[in-house]
Motif scaffolding. Structure first.
Motif, mmCIF file in Angstrom:
data_model
loop_
_atom_site.group_PDB
_atom_site.id
_atom_site.type_symbol
_atom_site.label_atom_id
_atom_site.label_comp_id
_atom_site.label_asym_id
_atom_site.label_seq_id
_atom_site.Cartn_x
_atom_site.Cartn_y
_atom_site.Cartn_z
ATOM 1 N N ILE A 257 0.853 -1.186 0.000
ATOM 2 C CA ILE A 257 0.000 0.000 0.000
ATOM 3 C C ILE A 257 0.885 1.231 0.000
ATOM 4 O O ILE A 257 1.733 1.401 0.877
ATOM 5 N N VAL A 262 -1.890 0.489 -4.929
ATOM 6 C CA VAL A 262 -2.139 -0.667 -4.072
ATOM 7 C C VAL A 262 -1.936 -1.913 -4.933
ATOM 8 O O VAL A 262 -2.333 -1.943 -6.102
ATOM 9 N N LEU A 265 -4.422 -6.692 -3.382
ATOM 10 C CA LEU A 265 -5.610 -6.656 -2.531
ATOM 11 C C LEU A 265 -6.832 -6.813 -3.431
ATOM 12 O O LEU A 265 -6.929 -6.144 -4.471
ATOM 13 N N TYR A 267 -11.308 -7.692 -3.782
ATOM 14 C CA TYR A 267 -12.638 -7.845 -3.208
ATOM 15 C C TYR A 267 -13.000 -9.330 -3.173
ATOM 16 O O TYR A 267 -12.321 -10.171 -3.771
ATOM 17 N N VAL A 273 -8.474 -4.339 -5.836
ATOM 18 C CA VAL A 273 -8.778 -3.072 -5.179
ATOM 19 C C VAL A 273 -7.816 -2.014 -5.692
ATOM 20 O O VAL A 273 -6.596 -2.236 -5.768
ATOM 21 N N ASP A 277 -10.211 3.240 -4.261
ATOM 22 C CA ASP A 277 -11.224 2.491 -3.518
ATOM 23 C C ASP A 277 -10.770 2.237 -2.077
ATOM 24 O O ASP A 277 -11.572 2.355 -1.141
ATOM 25 N N LEU A 278 -9.511 1.874 -1.900
ATOM 26 C CA LEU A 278 -9.037 1.545 -0.564
ATOM 27 C C LEU A 278 -9.074 2.756 0.357
ATOM 28 O O LEU A 278 -9.547 2.662 1.499
ATOM 29 N N CYS A 282 -11.225 3.186 3.657
ATOM 30 C CA CYS A 282 -10.437 3.312 4.884
ATOM 31 C C CYS A 282 -9.752 4.681 4.910
ATOM 32 O O CYS A 282 -8.534 4.776 4.658
ATOM 33 N N CYS A 297 -8.577 -2.478 8.623
ATOM 34 C CA CYS A 297 -9.255 -2.026 7.406
ATOM 35 C C CYS A 297 -9.546 -3.201 6.479
ATOM 36 O O CYS A 297 -10.654 -3.324 5.938
ATOM 37 N N ILE A 298 -8.581 -4.079 6.313
ATOM 38 C CA ILE A 298 -8.755 -5.218 5.409
ATOM 39 C C ILE A 298 -9.832 -6.161 5.935
ATOM 40 O O ILE A 298 -10.696 -6.628 5.189
ATOM 41 N N ASN A 301 -13.492 -4.690 5.682
ATOM 42 C CA ASN A 301 -14.061 -4.648 4.340
ATOM 43 C C ASN A 301 -13.986 -5.992 3.614
ATOM 44 O O ASN A 301 -14.280 -6.048 2.418
ATOM 45 N N LEU A 303 -11.572 -7.827 2.589
ATOM 46 C CA LEU A 303 -10.654 -7.872 1.462
ATOM 47 C C LEU A 303 -9.783 -9.119 1.554
ATOM 48 O O LEU A 303 -9.646 -9.726 2.620
#
Length: 349
Positions: A257, A262, A265, A267, A273, A277-278, A282, A297-298, A301, A303
């Motif tokens: 990240i 990113v 990662l 969906y 992702v 969007d990330l 977050c 965060c992961i 959501n 992820l």
């Protein structure tokens, strides 16, 4: 030319017995040194295997808990774990030593001492002289390195049981199975070939060293993807492949990240992702893109990361692929030597 050099070139008698004596006479110090070092190496590794297995059994065939007496005996100071890792490094570079000290001098020394004219003018033809010497020295190399490879493979398995290290790791994989044997045969042949091409011992030695290091780095870089890795999507609360297969090789499973990008990662649907969007999902990551909030965060959501790995069941296949490459290179080197010897002018010595 001295009488000793003349006797070394011709041998005491013709035929196989003369070639055996000649090979021994010219290479005896290298052969005796290799034999002594192999005896020490094999004996030391056998002792370590017995000692480490004894401590492993005392821990009920599990990794010894920290601060236990057995753990201290295994890991503290100059313990058997450190010794086994050092010996593994010695085994990894054993093919290089064989190529330098046994392979290179076979023909380079003959050219430097200019004894080829005498040696090949006797009742033994140049090609027969070559293949007899290569067979005798090759059998010696195969016998010694097969013993080392068998003991090293056992020690590597004991070390993996005790430390949890993967047998697919880049430090362990090259010294397991019969790879030390295949590598030694390869670099013996390559050493002979470079000695025949360069005709000088020291430059040929540097050539073997450069080739060995280059090929070793190439194998370490490429071997994880010699076969298409298996893959699966992993939620942060799920165990990774090493949980059920400790000897697996994880090729990639990390995510990255950055403020504007990113990677790795996804969906739940499998769509990757994006950074936009990330940071929308977050917003707290805008100020701390690499902080402790990332796992929350992961997970929040749902992820996933894409993990690619090689299961340990493929280790024998990988051994076969790498060993086949070694033996193929050895065959090419021997074919080159054969052609060079056939075309070498006896008048050149």
């Amino acid at each position: 030319m001295s009488a000793d050099s003349r006797e070394s070139a011709t041998g005491r008698a013709g035929g196989l017995s003369g070639m055996v004596w000649l090979t021994w006479r010219q290479h005896r110090w290298a052969l005796l040194s290799c034999l002594a070092m192999t005896a020490v190496l094999v004996g030391w590794m056998v002792y370590l295997s017995i000692d480490m297995t004894r401590l492993y059994h005392q821990c009920h065939d599990m990794q010894c808990p920290p601060y236990s007496t057995q753990h201290a005996a295994l890991f503290n100071g100059w313990g058997p774990v450190l010794q086994s890792e050092i010996l593994g490094l010695v085994v990894q570079y054993m093919p290089l030593l064989i190529g330098v000290f046994i392979g290179v001098p076979v023909l380079s020394r003959e050219h430097e001492q200019r004894t080829l004219l005498l040696a090949w003018s006797q009742d033994v033809s140049p090609v027969r002289w070559l293949w007899t010497k290569l067979t005798l020295l090759g059998l010696f190399v195969v016998t010694l390195t097969a013993a080392v490879a068998a003991v090293t493979d056992h020690l590597a398995h004991v070390h993996a049981d005790i430390t949890g290290a993967s047998l697919f790791g880049d430090k362990v994989f090259p010294i397991t199975g019969m790879l030390p044997l295949a590598g030694s045969v390869c670099w013996f042949a390559v050493g002979v070939a470079l000695g025949a091409v360069i005709r000088r011992t020291l430059p040929a030695i540097f050539g073997v060293i450069a080739g060995y290091v280059g090929l070793l780095l190439g194998i370490q870089w490429r071997y994880p993807t010699l076969m298409t890795p298996a893959s699966f999507y992993l939620h942060p609360d799920q165990p990774g492949p090493l949980a059920s297969d400790p000897n697996a090789l994880v090729v990639n499973g990390d995510f990255d990240i950055a403020p504007d990008s990113v990677s790795n990662l996804f969906y739940a649907s499998g769509r990757e992702v994006t950074a936009t969007d990330l940071f929308r999902m977050c917003p707290e990551l805008s100020d701390h893109p690499s902080g402790t909030m990332i796992p929350d965060c992961i997970a929040r959501n749902q992820l996933m990361t894409l993990v690619t790995y090689q299961p340990s069941s493929r280790i024998p296949e990988f051994h076969g692929i790498v060993a086949g490459g070694y033996l193929g290179l050895a065959a090419v080197a021997l074919a080159a030597v054969w052609l060079i010897v056939r075309r070498t002018s006896l008048s050149a010595g």
